[in-house]
Design a protein around this motif. Structure first.
Motif, PDB file in Angstrom:
ATOM      1  N   TYR A 264       0.819  -1.215   0.000  1.00 12.91           N
ATOM      2  CA  TYR A 264       0.000   0.000   0.000  1.00 12.91           C
ATOM      3  C   TYR A 264       0.852   1.266   0.000  1.00 12.91           C
ATOM      4  O   TYR A 264       0.546   2.225  -0.677  1.00 12.91           O
ATOM      5  CB  TYR A 264      -0.938   0.006   1.209  1.00 12.91           C
ATOM      6  CG  TYR A 264      -1.952  -1.110   1.136  1.00 12.91           C
ATOM      7  CD1 TYR A 264      -3.124  -0.941   0.396  1.00 12.91           C
ATOM      8  CD2 TYR A 264      -1.719  -2.316   1.780  1.00 12.91           C
ATOM      9  CE1 TYR A 264      -4.038  -1.967   0.318  1.00 12.91           C
ATOM     10  CE2 TYR A 264      -2.643  -3.344   1.705  1.00 12.91           C
ATOM     11  CZ  TYR A 264      -3.800  -3.168   0.971  1.00 12.91           C
ATOM     12  OH  TYR A 264      -4.697  -4.181   0.884  1.00 12.91           O
ATOM     13  N   CYS A 265       1.955   1.285   0.798  1.00 13.45           N
ATOM     14  CA  CYS A 265       2.752   2.509   0.898  1.00 13.45           C
ATOM     15  C   CYS A 265       4.223   2.270   0.578  1.00 13.45           C
ATOM     16  O   CYS A 265       5.031   3.167   0.705  1.00 13.45           O
ATOM     17  CB  CYS A 265       2.597   3.125   2.283  1.00 13.45           C
ATOM     18  SG  CYS A 265       3.395   2.178   3.589  1.00 13.45           S
TER      19      CYS A 265
ATOM     20  N   CYS B 116       0.298   1.546   8.123  1.00 11.18           N
ATOM     21  CA  CYS B 116      -0.699   2.277   7.339  1.00 11.18           C
ATOM     22  C   CYS B 116      -2.022   1.515   7.326  1.00 11.18           C
ATOM     23  O   CYS B 116      -3.088   2.112   7.356  1.00 11.18           O
ATOM     24  CB  CYS B 116      -0.189   2.527   5.923  1.00 11.18           C
ATOM     25  SG  CYS B 116      -0.141   1.074   4.862  1.00 11.18           S
TER      26      CYS B 116
HETATM   27 ZN   LIG Z   1       2.089   0.549   4.417  1.00 10.13          ZN
END
Ligand SMILES: [Zn+2]
Length: 59
Positions: free
Chosen positions: A9-10, A22
């Motif tokens: 995701y990040c 996150c």
């Molecule tokens: Zn993340």
């Protein structure tokens, strides 16, 4: 022999088996919303139940 997982995701570097903050933050935010809703319901209940408030004020 060191390797890292990467958060999909990040893109943060994670230790093997570690879950990124996150995603954790998102679930915690949901829990906060649930807790806040419960608090609001409790406050409304005490407001509707007028018997409790005079007792607290006189004490
Ligand atoms: Zn993340």
């Amino acid at each position: 022999m060191a390797y890292f997982d990467t958060c999909e995701y990040c893109n943060a570097s994670l230790d093997p088996g570690e879950k990124c903050d996150c995603r954790k933050a998102r679930s915690e935010r949901k829990e906060h919303e649930k807790a806040n809703r419960k608090k609001v319901r409790k406050i409304r209940r005490t407001e509707q139940c007028g018997e409790l408030l005079p007792i607290i004020q006189t004490a």
